[in-house]
Design a protein around this motif. Structure first.
Motif, PDB file in Angstrom:
ATOM      1  N   LYS A 182       0.844  -1.190   0.000  1.00 13.87           N
ATOM      2  CA  LYS A 182       0.000   0.000   0.000  1.00 13.87           C
ATOM      3  C   LYS A 182       0.885   1.248   0.000  1.00 13.87           C
ATOM      4  N   LYS A 183       0.299   2.364  -0.381  1.00 17.10           N
ATOM      5  CA  LYS A 183       1.059   3.588  -0.619  1.00 17.10           C
ATOM      6  C   LYS A 183       1.902   4.008   0.576  1.00 17.10           C
ATOM      7  N   HIS A 184       1.356   3.892   1.780  1.00 21.16           N
ATOM      8  CA  HIS A 184       2.072   4.359   2.963  1.00 21.16           C
ATOM      9  C   HIS A 184       2.557   3.210   3.848  1.00 21.16           C
ATOM     10  N   ASP A 185       2.548   1.986   3.330  1.00 25.97           N
ATOM     11  CA  ASP A 185       3.036   0.834   4.092  1.00 25.97           C
ATOM     12  C   ASP A 185       4.362   0.375   3.493  1.00 25.97           C
ATOM     13  N   ALA A 186       5.459   0.899   4.057  1.00 31.34           N
ATOM     14  CA  ALA A 186       6.773   0.542   3.533  1.00 31.34           C
ATOM     15  C   ALA A 186       7.218  -0.825   4.008  1.00 31.34           C
TER      16      ALA A 186
END
Length: 512
Positions: free
Chosen positions: A260-264
């Motif tokens: 996901k976009k903000h799950d590094a």
């Protein structure tokens, strides 16, 4: 003028360091060599448009772009940015000598904006092994790549930002490594809990045993009995991922483009729940550009197959080898790739097409032989590989209406952690074995010894249930886990007896 920089090619879940060489000399035409696919060949149009957008030009000379080594196939659009920067330097429009110190990847839009790429984490890990410590990636991938210790990752949004950065006019701070913060922040965050499940104490006990030993489990019962609700709560009682497991899991999800976009960082154990019309390739993985399937995306986590008989038989049969070997090897004429697949299988099914066979109150309306035909959709070899078979019965009204608060997942997880620690100590000298479900035949004989009474019980069970040798070992493994939960050194008769009860589908004439 000859210029080079570095990028990476991802194949499966591993990356290969690629040297991008560009030579601009007298002549005409642009040549792209080094086994590129059609997507990379199309990059020339994207690069030319992006360069012109910022006032530069694509050289009207002979341009040779070589992606080395030439025997590795390169795929995808992530080579746009390094090609654009190297062309600007090789054509002497800009002086950017520092690009030879960087690993650069990124897809360009026609106006020079950067789009995110797949596989930033495996690229960074491989390049670091090869001695590279400085990276230039799209800003959306920078946090993911910065999880790796000892590297400098710079995130940018446009081609012009990259140009200004290499010219020294735009100071970009390396993305900080906050892997420990991300890891500790997410690993115990759950929206669901076992305390919300009323009744089903027998099922909760079975799931505790399954989680403690890493055992596969199948639930069989009527609609509305709580099979799916129980299965979705399994990750809440599993041990948290270690940081190395989290990196390994994140690498797979990065390659598949599932981050996901903000799950590094994937800090919680994955829970994958594919629909029953999922194809074999989607479940196992593969394709012309091999991608991990659902069983690899569930690596270090849970694969939940709801309504198991509704899956095609061919799709289910491909699970047999991964359940044993905990990996998937996909071979084609020109390549082979291996994906990790160490997952806990949780499956559920109705006992018959109408769903009410063996129901205490509702009558089954299926015709003669229909129940057995429905159950036969699940092959014996596949059932053999599932350690725990549990029959679920509907919850009584008194239990549903009860206001009593049930045991929380946190308390169950604590017992699971204690049992797992016992297993880690037991197998610390054995590479690749971390829980009871991973034991081989030799270890089963060593750690699951029975007394004379236990041998008589298992012998009767084998004869009555007509169990295979694999099912026999599965029972002993489950009994070993039950003993670990009770912190017992030896497998006792009571542990063995409980383990035998978790073979419902082996019971004689279960299907009528």
């Amino acid at each position: 003028m000859l210029t080079k920089t570095f990028g990476c090619a991802v194949f499966g879940v591993t990356a290969h360091l690629i040297t991008i060489e560009i030579n601009v000399s007298q002549g005409t035409k642009c040549f792209l060599v080094g086994l590129p696919d059609s997507t990379i060949k199309e990059s020339i149009q994207r690069v030319e448009s992006a360069i012109k957008h910022f006032g530069y030009f694509f050289p009207r000379k002979k341009v040779v772009i070589n992606l080395a080594p030439a025997d590795i196939r390169k795929e995808g659009s992530a080579y746009d940015l390094p090609i654009a920067l190297a062309i600007l330097h090789a054509s002497e429009q800009l002086y950017l000598p520092l690009i030879e110190e960087f690993v650069i990847m990124g897809e360009l839009s026609l106006d020079g904006q950067l789009r995110p790429i797949k596989g930033a984490l495996p690229m960074t890990l491989e390049a670091k092994k090869r001695g590279h410590k400085r990276f230039l990636f799209p800003k959306e991938n920078a946090e993911e790549a910065a999880i790796v210790d000892g590297v400098e990752v710079y995130g940018i949004d446009t081609l012009m930002e990259a140009i200004q950065f290499f010219k020294g006019k735009d100071l970009i701070i390396p993305t900080p490594n906050n892997s420990n913060e991300l890891f500790n922040l997410q690993k115990f965050e759950f929206d669901i809990d076992f305390c919300n499940v009323q009744g089903q104490e027998n099922a909760k006990r079975a799931f505790e045993i399954a989680a403690a030993g890493g055992h596969n489990i199948i639930l069989i019962g009527p609609p509305g009995a709580g099979k799916t609700m129980l299965a979705k709560r399994v990750p809440t009682i599993l041990p948290p991922l270690s940081l190395s497991e989290a990196l390994e899991t994140t690498k797979i999800h990065s390659v598949a483009g599932k981050l996901k976009k903000h799950d590094a960082l994937v800090a919680k154990r994955p829970f994958r729940n594919p629909h029953h019309n999922t194809s074999t390739a989607a479940l196992v993985g593969g394709g012309s550009n091999p991608q991990p399937g659902e069983i690899s995306l569930a690596h270090n986590g849970v694969l939940f197959l709801d309504e198991l008989p509704e899956f095609s038989r061919n799709t289910l049969e491909v699970l047999r080898q991964p359940l044993e070997d905990r990996k998937v090897l996909i071979s084609r004429a020109k390549w082979s790739v291996e994906f990790p697949a160490n997952f806990m299988l949780v499956a559920s099914m109705n006992p018959c097409p109408c769903g009410y066979f063996n129901h205490p109150m509702k009558k089954c309306v299926c015709g003669p032989g229909v129940v057995q035909k429905y159950l036969n959709k699940i092959s014996g070899p596949l059932l053999d590989r599932i350690d725990i078979h549990l029959e679920i019965t509907p919850v009584k009204f008194e239990e549903l209406a009860s206001t009593e608060i049930c045991e929380k997942s946190e308390l169950i997880r604590q017992r699971v952690l204690e049992a797992r620690q016992i297993q880690l100590n037991r197998y610390k000298k054995t590479i690749g074995v971390y829980n009871n479900a991973m034991m081989n035949s030799e270890q089963v004989k060593k750690f699951c010894k029975l007394d004379s009474t236990g041998n008589q019980i298992i012998q009767k069970a084998m004869e009555r249930l007509q169990l295979s040798g694999r099912a026999y070992e599965r029972i002993l493994k489950v009994a070993r886990t039950i003993a670990d939960l009770e912190k017992k050194d030896a497998v006792e008769t009571v542990h063995l007896a409980e383990a035998i009860t978790y073979r419902n589908l082996d019971r004689e004439n279960w299907g009528g």
